[in-house]
Design a protein around this motif. Sequence first.
Motif, PDB file in Angstrom:
ATOM      1  N   ILE A 175       0.844  -1.204   0.000  1.00 10.01           N
ATOM      2  CA  ILE A 175       0.000   0.000   0.000  1.00 10.01           C
ATOM      3  C   ILE A 175       0.881   1.257   0.000  1.00 10.01           C
ATOM      4  O   ILE A 175       0.620   2.232  -0.706  1.00 10.01           O
ATOM      5  N   GLU A 176       1.955   1.219   0.769  1.00 10.30           N
ATOM      6  CA  GLU A 176       2.875   2.362   0.812  1.00 10.30           C
ATOM      7  C   GLU A 176       3.518   2.570  -0.570  1.00 10.30           C
ATOM      8  O   GLU A 176       3.702   3.707  -1.020  1.00 10.30           O
ATOM      9  N   THR A 177       3.846   1.480  -1.234  1.00 12.68           N
ATOM     10  CA  THR A 177       4.420   1.590  -2.586  1.00 12.68           C
ATOM     11  C   THR A 177       3.410   2.259  -3.519  1.00 12.68           C
ATOM     12  O   THR A 177       3.755   3.177  -4.274  1.00 12.68           O
ATOM     13  N   ALA A 178       2.165   1.831  -3.443  1.00 16.44           N
ATOM     14  CA  ALA A 178       1.121   2.430  -4.301  1.00 16.44           C
ATOM     15  C   ALA A 178       0.950   3.913  -3.977  1.00 16.44           C
ATOM     16  O   ALA A 178       0.770   4.742  -4.876  1.00 16.44           O
ATOM     17  N   ARG A 179       1.019   4.245  -2.682  1.00 14.93           N
ATOM     18  CA  ARG A 179       0.872   5.667  -2.301  1.00 14.93           C
ATOM     19  C   ARG A 179       2.002   6.505  -2.876  1.00 14.93           C
ATOM     20  O   ARG A 179       1.800   7.637  -3.307  1.00 14.93           O
ATOM     21  N   LEU A 180       3.199   5.958  -2.867  1.00 14.67           N
ATOM     22  CA  LEU A 180       4.333   6.708  -3.437  1.00 14.67           C
ATOM     23  C   LEU A 180       4.088   6.974  -4.931  1.00 14.67           C
ATOM     24  O   LEU A 180       4.323   8.076  -5.427  1.00 14.67           O
ATOM     25  N   LEU A 181       3.580   5.968  -5.631  1.00 11.40           N
ATOM     26  CA  LEU A 181       3.311   6.152  -7.067  1.00 11.40           C
ATOM     27  C   LEU A 181       2.239   7.222  -7.287  1.00 11.40           C
ATOM     28  O   LEU A 181       2.316   8.006  -8.223  1.00 11.40           O
ATOM     29  N   ARG A 182       1.262   7.250  -6.379  1.00 11.48           N
ATOM     30  CA  ARG A 182       0.208   8.266  -6.502  1.00 11.48           C
ATOM     31  C   ARG A 182       0.791   9.667  -6.257  1.00 11.48           C
ATOM     32  O   ARG A 182       0.532  10.599  -7.011  1.00 11.48           O
ATOM     33  N   VAL A 183       1.613   9.776  -5.211  1.00 12.96           N
ATOM     34  CA  VAL A 183       2.207  11.081  -4.876  1.00 12.96           C
ATOM     35  C   VAL A 183       3.087  11.576  -6.029  1.00 12.96           C
ATOM     36  O   VAL A 183       3.092  12.773  -6.353  1.00 12.96           O
ATOM     37  N   LEU A 184       3.794  10.649  -6.653  1.00 13.87           N
ATOM     38  CA  LEU A 184       4.714  11.050  -7.728  1.00 13.87           C
ATOM     39  C   LEU A 184       4.005  11.266  -9.060  1.00 13.87           C
ATOM     40  O   LEU A 184       4.626  11.653 -10.047  1.00 13.87           O
ATOM     41  N   LYS A 185       2.711  10.953  -9.089  1.00 12.36           N
ATOM     42  CA  LYS A 185       1.902  11.168 -10.296  1.00 12.36           C
ATOM     43  C   LYS A 185       2.465  10.438 -11.518  1.00 12.36           C
ATOM     44  O   LYS A 185       2.599  11.019 -12.606  1.00 12.36           O
ATOM     45  N   VAL A 186       2.822   9.173 -11.310  1.00 11.25           N
ATOM     46  CA  VAL A 186       3.265   8.400 -12.474  1.00 11.25           C
ATOM     47  C   VAL A 186       2.094   8.273 -13.447  1.00 11.25           C
ATOM     48  O   VAL A 186       0.925   8.342 -13.058  1.00 11.25           O
ATOM     49  N   ASP A 187       2.414   8.080 -14.708  1.00  8.85           N
ATOM     50  CA  ASP A 187       1.368   8.002 -15.742  1.00  8.85           C
ATOM     51  C   ASP A 187       0.842   6.580 -15.920  1.00  8.85           C
ATOM     52  O   ASP A 187      -0.267   6.388 -16.409  1.00  8.85           O
TER      53      ASP A 187
END
Length: 301
Positions: free
Chosen positions: A203-215
């Motif tokens: 979940i933390e990994t997914a949150r990081l991807l959300r924060v970084l706004k990956v496409d």
Amino acid sequence: MGVSALPFKSLKDYFLSKYGRRVQKITVALPFTCPNRDGTKARGGCTFCAEGSKPSMLDSSVPLELQIRQGIERARRKYGRDILFMVYFQSYTNTYADVGTLKELYDVALSFDGVIGIDVGTRPDCVPDEVLDLLEGIGRRGYEVWVEYGLQSANFETLKRINRAHGVSDFVSAVLRAKERENLNVCAHIILGLPGEDDEDVIETARLLRVLKVDGVKIHPLHIIKGTVMALQYERGEISTITLEEYAKLCAKVIKILPRDVVIHRITGEVDRDRLIAPEYCDPSMKNKVIQEVIKAIEKE
Ligand code: SF4
């Protein structure tokens, strides 16, 4: 052909909305290695990696032009002539060369009729600014450009355990530097079920991807392939894989955390039967079943 009713934006739907027809990835293999294998960063590679994730049907000694021509012919036989193509540089680290060499290779891919762009798989510690400038320049010429960074996990202890030989900060830097550029899309690879991880790590990994706004995101279940370090660890009982039910639930959680406009490139990982040790749902014959289970889990979330 209309877009599907999936509960996430699939790569197929993204292409269909943007180009009005199917865009088929043409996967190629360059005769490259990776800094995690040749001693520059480490030796032995990531513990899950077999041959730099090269599909068994590809041969990196075959000239790139021929690989692309054959890939296009195969795709046209299967899907007809009204399709477009994106050349996917998949195996090993496809930015691991000087910029002049990379430009020549990418230009070969772009010279084919019907090719709308390139997709370049690499490590987040292997994209100096001049490489991103090159990719951005290709995007400015009107091509679709994706750069795919392997992250696997945002937990640094996990990265050490699986011998990634890069940090979370390398990934953050690589994404931020790519996102500063126009016409350059970032896709992150993550693996669910890595040794030592629980749901909170994922979940933390997914949150990081959300924060970084990956496409885009590519999600795989951990699978054990013959000949890897993980194969030995698995045989010794030191690691295990998660069940399909566990994977589907976790994958659904990840997709729910990500913004709805993130392109989900993949939610399965398949390996030929003769190379796969576990889990059995990573056999190619199970691909649709895995997708259906993830969809069901998303609908229940
Ligand atoms: S960085 Fe990529 S190619 Fe290199 S060992 Fe890891 S997974 Fe394999």
